[in-house]
Design a protein around this motif. Sequence first.
Motif, short mmCIF file in Angstrom:
data_model
loop_
_atom_site.label_atom_id
_atom_site.label_comp_id
_atom_site.label_asym_id
_atom_site.label_seq_id
_atom_site.Cartn_x
_atom_site.Cartn_y
_atom_site.Cartn_z
N ARG A 24 0.86 -1.17 0.00
CA ARG A 24 0.00 0.00 0.00
C ARG A 24 0.90 1.22 0.00
O ARG A 24 1.99 1.18 0.57
CB ARG A 24 -0.88 0.01 1.25
N VAL A 25 0.44 2.29 -0.61
CA VAL A 25 1.23 3.52 -0.64
C VAL A 25 0.37 4.70 -0.23
O VAL A 25 -0.84 4.71 -0.44
CB VAL A 25 1.88 3.78 -2.02
N THR A 26 1.02 5.68 0.37
CA THR A 26 0.35 6.92 0.75
C THR A 26 1.33 8.06 0.49
O THR A 26 2.49 7.83 0.17
CB THR A 26 -0.11 6.87 2.22
N ARG A 27 0.84 9.28 0.65
CA ARG A 27 1.69 10.45 0.50
C ARG A 27 1.69 11.24 1.79
O ARG A 27 0.68 11.32 2.48
CB ARG A 27 1.18 11.35 -0.63
N LEU A 28 2.81 11.82 2.12
CA LEU A 28 2.89 12.66 3.31
C LEU A 28 1.97 13.88 3.17
O LEU A 28 1.45 14.37 4.17
CB LEU A 28 4.32 13.11 3.57
N GLU A 29 1.74 14.33 1.95
CA GLU A 29 0.85 15.47 1.72
C GLU A 29 -0.58 15.17 2.16
O GLU A 29 -1.32 16.06 2.55
CB GLU A 29 0.86 15.86 0.24
N TRP A 30 -0.95 13.90 2.09
CA TRP A 30 -2.30 13.51 2.51
C TRP A 30 -2.29 13.43 4.03
O TRP A 30 -1.77 12.49 4.61
CB TRP A 30 -2.70 12.18 1.92
N ALA A 31 -2.87 14.39 4.68
CA ALA A 31 -2.79 14.49 6.14
C ALA A 31 -3.55 13.38 6.86
O ALA A 31 -3.37 13.18 8.05
CB ALA A 31 -3.32 15.85 6.59
N ASN A 32 -4.38 12.64 6.17
CA ASN A 32 -5.18 11.59 6.78
C ASN A 32 -4.51 10.25 6.54
O ASN A 32 -4.42 9.79 5.40
CB ASN A 32 -6.58 11.61 6.19
N GLN A 33 -4.03 9.59 7.59
CA GLN A 33 -3.29 8.35 7.44
C GLN A 33 -4.14 7.18 6.95
O GLN A 33 -3.62 6.14 6.59
CB GLN A 33 -2.56 7.96 8.73
N SER A 34 -5.46 7.34 6.93
CA SER A 34 -6.31 6.25 6.45
C SER A 34 -6.46 6.28 4.94
O SER A 34 -7.11 5.40 4.36
CB SER A 34 -7.67 6.28 7.13
N ILE A 35 -5.90 7.26 4.27
CA ILE A 35 -5.95 7.34 2.81
C ILE A 35 -4.71 6.66 2.25
O ILE A 35 -3.59 7.01 2.59
CB ILE A 35 -6.02 8.80 2.33
N TYR A 36 -4.94 5.66 1.39
CA TYR A 36 -3.82 4.99 0.76
C TYR A 36 -4.26 4.34 -0.54
O TYR A 36 -5.43 4.10 -0.78
CB TYR A 36 -3.21 3.93 1.70
N GLY A 37 -3.28 4.09 -1.40
CA GLY A 37 -3.54 3.42 -2.67
C GLY A 37 -3.16 1.96 -2.57
O GLY A 37 -2.28 1.58 -1.82
N VAL A 38 -3.85 1.15 -3.37
CA VAL A 38 -3.63 -0.29 -3.37
C VAL A 38 -4.04 -0.84 -4.73
O VAL A 38 -4.87 -0.24 -5.43
CB VAL A 38 -4.42 -0.96 -2.21
N LEU A 39 -3.46 -1.95 -5.11
CA LEU A 39 -3.83 -2.63 -6.34
C LEU A 39 -4.86 -3.71 -5.99
O LEU A 39 -4.58 -4.59 -5.18
CB LEU A 39 -2.59 -3.25 -7.00
N MET A 40 -6.05 -3.61 -6.58
CA MET A 40 -7.13 -4.57 -6.29
C MET A 40 -7.70 -5.08 -7.61
O MET A 40 -8.22 -4.29 -8.40
CB MET A 40 -8.25 -3.91 -5.48
N GLY A 41 -7.58 -6.36 -7.84
CA GLY A 41 -8.13 -6.94 -9.06
C GLY A 41 -7.56 -6.34 -10.33
O GLY A 41 -8.27 -6.17 -11.31
N GLY A 42 -6.30 -5.98 -10.29
CA GLY A 42 -5.65 -5.40 -11.45
C GLY A 42 -5.93 -3.92 -11.65
O GLY A 42 -5.48 -3.33 -12.63
#
Length: 90
Positions: A24-42
């Motif tokens: 999973r990846v996130t950005r420090l700019e995103w102040a909310n730690q529950s926001i993240y990117g993920v690969l799901m089903g391609g």
Amino acid sequence: MSSPLPVATTDFYKALKALAEGSRVTRLEWANQSIYGVLMGGKVMIRLADDMFHPWLINDGDMAAIDWVTISPESVETAATIFSEPTDDE
């Protein structure tokens, strides 16, 4: 000159590679730690503050950013420490 970031950060290319490897990846700019990117089903998805996964429309700001952080696939709580550590700018 800005102070060093409190965690190891990377660029978009490496963040995208981490997604492909199951992280999973996130950005420090995103102040909310529950926001993240993920690969799901391609598909690249983003989990937003509403706790729902949405198709991620990656923008040019995300692609140019160098504040990407990889989060362990097992636990998103790791992200909480990223956002709670103070920097010299605070």
